[in-house]
Write a protein that holds these residues in place. Structure first.
Motif, PDB file in Angstrom:
ATOM      1  N   HIS A 248       0.570  -1.230   0.142  1.00  0.00           N
ATOM      2  CA  HIS A 248      -0.106   0.097  -0.223  1.00  0.00           C
ATOM      3  C   HIS A 248       0.675   0.812  -0.271  1.00  0.00           C
ATOM      4  O   HIS A 248       0.232   2.463  -1.024  1.00  0.00           O
ATOM      5  CB  HIS A 248      -1.351   0.102   1.352  1.00  0.00           C
ATOM      6  CG  HIS A 248      -2.224  -1.651   1.067  1.00  0.00           C
ATOM      7  ND1 HIS A 248      -2.696  -1.467   0.543  1.00  0.00           N
ATOM      8  CD2 HIS A 248      -1.877  -1.787   1.912  1.00  0.00           C
ATOM      9  CE1 HIS A 248      -3.659  -2.834   0.381  1.00  0.00           C
ATOM     10  NE2 HIS A 248      -3.214  -2.830   1.088  1.00  0.00           N
ATOM     11  N   ASN A 249       2.064   1.146   0.018  1.00  0.00           N
ATOM     12  CA  ASN A 249       2.822   2.148   0.549  1.00  0.00           C
ATOM     13  C   ASN A 249       4.431   2.747  -0.062  1.00  0.00           C
ATOM     14  O   ASN A 249       4.895   3.632  -0.508  1.00  0.00           O
ATOM     15  CB  ASN A 249       4.246   2.864   2.251  1.00  0.00           C
ATOM     16  CG  ASN A 249       2.381   2.322   3.093  1.00  0.00           C
ATOM     17  OD1 ASN A 249       1.080   2.801   2.849  1.00  0.00           O
ATOM     18  ND2 ASN A 249       2.693   1.810   3.872  1.00  0.00           N
ATOM     19  N   ASN A 250       4.150   1.463  -1.226  1.00  0.00           N
ATOM     20  CA  ASN A 250       4.933   1.949  -2.241  1.00  0.00           C
ATOM     21  C   ASN A 250       4.426   0.663  -3.804  1.00  0.00           C
ATOM     22  O   ASN A 250       3.500   0.429  -3.868  1.00  0.00           O
ATOM     23  CB  ASN A 250       6.118   0.887  -2.004  1.00  0.00           C
ATOM     24  CG  ASN A 250       7.311   1.428  -0.541  1.00  0.00           C
ATOM     25  OD1 ASN A 250       7.683   2.231  -0.634  1.00  0.00           O
ATOM     26  ND2 ASN A 250       6.495   0.599  -0.104  1.00  0.00           N
ATOM     27  N   SER A 251       5.429   1.503  -4.740  1.00  0.00           N
ATOM     28  CA  SER A 251       5.408   1.198  -6.092  1.00  0.00           C
ATOM     29  C   SER A 251       6.253   0.802  -6.840  1.00  0.00           C
ATOM     30  O   SER A 251       7.347   1.005  -6.788  1.00  0.00           O
ATOM     31  CB  SER A 251       3.984   1.473  -7.034  1.00  0.00           C
ATOM     32  OG  SER A 251       4.923   3.831  -7.605  1.00  0.00           O
ATOM     33  N   PRO A 252       6.433  -0.377  -7.507  1.00  0.00           N
ATOM     34  CA  PRO A 252       7.528  -0.712  -8.166  1.00  0.00           C
ATOM     35  C   PRO A 252       8.277   0.256  -9.276  1.00  0.00           C
ATOM     36  O   PRO A 252       9.216   0.460  -8.930  1.00  0.00           O
ATOM     37  CB  PRO A 252       6.649  -1.911  -8.532  1.00  0.00           C
ATOM     38  CG  PRO A 252       5.687  -2.595  -8.640  1.00  0.00           C
ATOM     39  CD  PRO A 252       5.155  -1.555  -7.761  1.00  0.00           C
ATOM     40  N   GLN A 253       7.633   1.271 -10.039  1.00  0.00           N
ATOM     41  CA  GLN A 253       7.546   2.286 -10.309  1.00  0.00           C
ATOM     42  C   GLN A 253       8.045   3.318  -9.963  1.00  0.00           C
ATOM     43  O   GLN A 253       9.081   4.227 -10.134  1.00  0.00           O
ATOM     44  CB  GLN A 253       6.379   3.114 -11.711  1.00  0.00           C
ATOM     45  CG  GLN A 253       5.133   1.736 -12.435  1.00  0.00           C
ATOM     46  CD  GLN A 253       6.815   1.158 -13.351  1.00  0.00           C
ATOM     47  OE1 GLN A 253       7.474   2.332 -13.844  1.00  0.00           O
ATOM     48  NE2 GLN A 253       6.406  -0.168 -13.379  1.00  0.00           N
ATOM     49  N   LYS A 254       7.895   3.743  -9.047  1.00  0.00           N
ATOM     50  CA  LYS A 254       8.489   4.127  -7.274  1.00  0.00           C
ATOM     51  C   LYS A 254       9.787   4.236  -7.233  1.00  0.00           C
ATOM     52  O   LYS A 254      11.068   5.214  -7.082  1.00  0.00           O
ATOM     53  CB  LYS A 254       7.693   4.811  -6.243  1.00  0.00           C
ATOM     54  CG  LYS A 254       8.116   6.059  -5.381  1.00  0.00           C
ATOM     55  CD  LYS A 254       7.560   5.995  -4.326  1.00  0.00           C
ATOM     56  CE  LYS A 254       6.310   6.218  -4.339  1.00  0.00           C
ATOM     57  NZ  LYS A 254       4.773   6.491  -3.274  1.00  0.00           N
ATOM     58  N   CYS A 255       9.625   2.769  -6.903  1.00  0.00           N
ATOM     59  CA  CYS A 255      11.325   2.141  -6.166  1.00  0.00           C
ATOM     60  C   CYS A 255      12.326   2.179  -7.559  1.00  0.00           C
ATOM     61  O   CYS A 255      13.401   2.667  -7.640  1.00  0.00           O
ATOM     62  CB  CYS A 255      11.341   1.007  -6.487  1.00  0.00           C
ATOM     63  SG  CYS A 255      10.192   1.127  -5.001  1.00  0.00           S
ATOM     64  N   LEU A 256      12.090   2.148  -9.133  1.00  0.00           N
ATOM     65  CA  LEU A 256      12.296   2.111  -9.967  1.00  0.00           C
ATOM     66  C   LEU A 256      13.144   4.360 -10.416  1.00  0.00           C
ATOM     67  O   LEU A 256      14.062   3.749 -10.579  1.00  0.00           O
ATOM     68  CB  LEU A 256      11.991   1.462 -11.667  1.00  0.00           C
ATOM     69  CG  LEU A 256      11.549  -0.175 -11.345  1.00  0.00           C
ATOM     70  CD1 LEU A 256      10.914   0.073 -13.124  1.00  0.00           C
ATOM     71  CD2 LEU A 256      12.877  -0.419 -11.592  1.00  0.00           C
TER      72      LEU A 256
END
Length: 280
Positions: free
Chosen positions: A181-189
Motif C-alpha cells: 500500500h505504501n510503495n509501487s514498483p515504478q516509484k522504486c525504479l
C-alpha cells in the motif's frame, strides 16, 4: 502447456541473438556478448552447458539508439522508455509469439506479455574513485533489493500462473501490507534510475563505466579504453560481437574464468535461475 527444455531454450535464444545481431549490423549499432554468454563464447564456443539465458552489453549511446530504432513483426524490445509499466531498468528482446511468460511474473510488468528473451544491459559512466563507486553501488544495491520485494508484492497474477506460484503471491501480499500500500514498483525504479542518471551525468569525463541496473556480484566496473574496439567470436554456429578486451573483462568478472566450477557451484547457479518458459 509444455515446458521448454534447456536444449529448446538454447536453440530459440540463439535465434533471438541472431535477430539482435542482424538488426545491430544493419544500423551500425555496437554491442558485446556479456557475462555467462561472453564466457561461453570464449570457453565453450557457445552456451555454457548449464546456462539458460543470453546477456548483452551496450554502451549507453548504442543502447539508446537500439531502443529508439528497433522494430520487428515477430519480436519486441521491452524497456521503460517503450513501456511505462515495465519493471526492469535494462532492456529485453522478447519472443512472445511462440512462448508464454515465465513463472515469476513480476519480471516484466502487468500489461507486458512476456516470453523467451535476451537481456540487454546498458553501461553508464561510473566514478574514477573506486571507493566512491563502491559507495554508489551500495546505495543502488539497497534500492534494487527493496524494489524486488515491492515487485513481488505488486505482481500481477496471470491466468496461466501455476497454482503454487499464485498461492505464494497471495501469501506475500498478505504478510507485507506496507509494501503493497505504501510503495509501487515504478516509484522504486524511479529512485534507482535517478541515481544512475546522476552518477552517469556527473562522471561524464571518467575513465570507467559500470552496469548499474541489476546489482549482483558480477555487475562489473570496466575501463573505458577496454570498450572502444570490437571483434567477433564464435558462439555456436555464428560469430557475434564482443569487446576486443574480453580477456581483461572476463578476468575482472570471474578471475580464472577458464577453470570449470565445481559441480555443487553449477547446481547452485542453475537452481537460482528458476526460469521456466512454455510453448504456447
Amino acid at each position: 502447456m509444455k515446458e521448454l527444455t534447456l536444449e529448446d531454450i538454447h536453440k530459440e535464444s540463439l535465434k533471438l541473438l541472431k535477430e539482435f545481431d542482424s538488426f545491430c549490423s544493419k544500423h551500425d549499432i555496437k554491442y558485446s556478448l556479456a557475462y555467462g554468454t561472453l564466457l561461453g563464447a570464449v570457453r565453450h564456443k557457445g552456451f555454457i552447458p548449464w546456462d539458460d539465458d543470453v546477456d548483452v552489453f551496450m554502451t549507453r549511446d548504442n543502447y539508446d539508439k537500439f531502443s529508439r530504432l528497433y522494430k520487428s513483426e515477430d519480436y519486441f524490445f521491452v524497456n521503460r522508455e517503450r513501456y511505462p509499466n515495465c519493471c526492469i531498468l535494462f532492456g529485453r528482446l522478447v519472443n512472445n509469439t511462440t512462448f508464454s511468460r515465465l513463472t515469476n511474473p513480476w519480471q516484466s510488468g502487468k500489461d507486458i506479455k512476456s516470453g523467451l528473451w535476451i537481456d540487454v544491459f546498458p553501461l553508464d559512466n561510473a566514478p574514477n574513485d573506486k571507493d566512491e563507486y563502491v559507495t554508489v553501488l551500495g546505495l543502488l544495491k539497497h534500492l534494487y533489493e527493496f524494489g524486488l520485494k515491492v515487485r513481488k508484492v505488486h505482481a500481477f497474477i496471470q491466468p496461466d500462473t501455476p497454482l503454487l506460484m499464485r498461492l505464494k503471491q497471495l501469501y506475500y501480499k498478505k504478510v507485507h501490507p506496507n509494501l503493497l500500500h505504501n510503495n509501487s514498483p515504478q516509484k522504486c525504479l524511479d529512485y534507482h534510475q535517478k541515481v544512475i542518471d546522476f552518477v552517469n551525468d556527473s562522471n561524464h569525463n571518467s575513465n570507467y563505466v559500470s552496469q548499474m541496473c541489476v546489482l549482483d556480484d558480477a555487475n562489473g566496473y570496466f575501463y573505458k579504453n577496454d570498450l572502444t574496439n570490437y571483434v567477433r567470436l564464435q558462439f555456436e554456429d555464428t560469430e557475434f560481437m564482443v569487446f576486443e578486451a574480453y580477456d581483461s573483462i572476463l578476468k575482472q568478472l570471474y578471475g580464472d574464468y577458464m577453470e570449470l566450477p565445481a559441480k555443487d557451484k553449477i547446481d547452485e547457479v542453475y537452481k537460482r535461475s528458476g526460469m521456466k518458459f512454455y510453448w504456447k
